[in-house]
Design a protein around this motif. Structure first.
Motif, PDB file in Angstrom:
ATOM      1  N   LEU A 243       1.037  -0.939  -0.041  1.00 32.71           N
ATOM      2  CA  LEU A 243      -0.036  -0.032   0.288  1.00 32.71           C
ATOM      3  C   LEU A 243       0.416   1.255   0.557  1.00 32.71           C
ATOM      4  N   PHE A 244       1.898   1.373   0.489  1.00 28.93           N
ATOM      5  CA  PHE A 244       2.765   2.380   0.576  1.00 28.93           C
ATOM      6  C   PHE A 244       3.652   2.358  -0.763  1.00 28.93           C
ATOM      7  N   SER A 245       4.204   1.301  -0.979  1.00 33.27           N
ATOM      8  CA  SER A 245       4.032   1.471  -2.733  1.00 33.27           C
ATOM      9  C   SER A 245       4.042   1.613  -3.322  1.00 33.27           C
ATOM     10  N   LEU A 246       2.231   1.686  -4.044  1.00 35.13           N
ATOM     11  CA  LEU A 246       1.650   2.295  -4.497  1.00 35.13           C
ATOM     12  C   LEU A 246       1.111   3.400  -4.974  1.00 35.13           C
ATOM     13  N   LEU A 247       0.885   4.281  -3.147  1.00 39.03           N
ATOM     14  CA  LEU A 247       1.012   5.699  -2.685  1.00 39.03           C
ATOM     15  C   LEU A 247       1.968   6.580  -2.766  1.00 39.03           C
ATOM     16  N   VAL A 248       3.363   5.741  -3.214  1.00 35.33           N
ATOM     17  CA  VAL A 248       4.162   6.661  -3.184  1.00 35.33           C
ATOM     18  C   VAL A 248       4.528   6.603  -5.581  1.00 35.33           C
ATOM     19  N   ILE A 249       4.006   5.306  -5.571  1.00 36.95           N
ATOM     20  CA  ILE A 249       3.801   5.423  -7.459  1.00 36.95           C
ATOM     21  C   ILE A 249       3.059   6.308  -7.928  1.00 36.95           C
ATOM     22  N   PHE A 250       1.720   5.776  -7.274  1.00 30.95           N
ATOM     23  CA  PHE A 250       0.643   6.983  -7.909  1.00 30.95           C
ATOM     24  C   PHE A 250       0.450   8.554  -7.048  1.00 30.95           C
TER      25      PHE A 250
END
Length: 250
Positions: A243-250
């Protein structure tokens, strides 16, 4: 019609008894000050006697006492602990815990037995800063996700461990916060990566696996009965850092 007033004549002494006249003139020239209080013969308070001699001598004692007290206060100030130690912030301990996350295959759980929130707060602010540089104002979102993730992992782990679970919420929050280091590094690298494309997702996947492995090893190590539930704990950690990585990517 004018009215006459009887004014007595003013007589200046030109002769006669000059001593009496001189005494009268001297008495007229030296009037007593109306505002000056009478001086008491004996006064227990030095500054009420209007005498500078006794007052200066009486102030000699307090000055010496003040010098001794200032010296003792300076000595006590040197013996006090540093301000960071009083606030519970230990930079050496934070650096040791952060450095232990850099190697996901050899995570030292001895540093994480003593949990703290100073390092996780620093990593949280770093992640928010890198997201702000990317044009994303997500301070409240990241803070909310960290709190919810810590509570989620705490509940899942204690439900799996049952009565043998000895993991508290403070330790769980500390471990989740320190394992945010790979996500923080990902957010810093994402500033230089091209938007979109498979390269961005592959790099994000590597950092997610890094954070998941480190968090799983620490969660199992800081608790006594978590080794048998390593797979489920790893799955929960994978969901959190994805979830945190998706927050960073998008």
């Amino acid at each position: 019609m004018s009215k006459e007033f009887n004014v007595p004549p003013v007589i200046f002494p030109s002769g006669g008894n000059p001593g009496v006249a001189g005494a009268n003139i001297q008495q007229r020239r030296v009037p007593t000050a109306p505002f000056q209080p009478p001086r008491p013969s004996s006064s227990s308070i030095p500054f009420m006697s209007f005498d500078m001699g006794p007052a200066s001598s009486s102030l000699g004692g307090p000055i010496g006492v003040g010098g001794l007290s200032s010296a003792s206060s300076a000595a006590n100030f040197e013996d006090e602990a540093p301000l960071l130690d009083e606030l519970g912030i230990h930079p050496d301990q934070i650096w040791a815990k952060t450095r232990s996350i850099l190697n996901p295959f050899r995570v030292n759980p001895a540093f994480h037995k003593d949990s703290d929130l100073s390092g996780p707060i620093f990593l949280y602010l770093s992640l928010c800063l890198f997201q702000l540089l990317a044009g994303k104002i997500q301070f409240g979102v990241i803070l909310g996700w960290i709190v919810v993730s810590s509570i989620f992992l705490y509940v899942v782990f204690n439900m799996l461990a049952g009565r043998d679970g000895n993991l508290d919420l403070h330790t769980c929050t500390s471990v989740v916060g320190y394992c945010m280091l790979p996500v923080v590094i990902l957010s810093a690298l994402s500033l230089f990566l091209p938007q979109g494309g498979p390269v961005r997702f592959v790099i994000a996947g590597v950092f997610v696996l890094w954070a998941t492995r480190a968090c799983t090893n620490l969660m199992v190590a800081v608790s006594d009965s978590g080794d048998e539930h390593r797979g489920l704990v790893a799955y929960a950690c994978l969901l959190i850092y994805t979830l945190f990585s998706l927050l960073v990517i998008f």
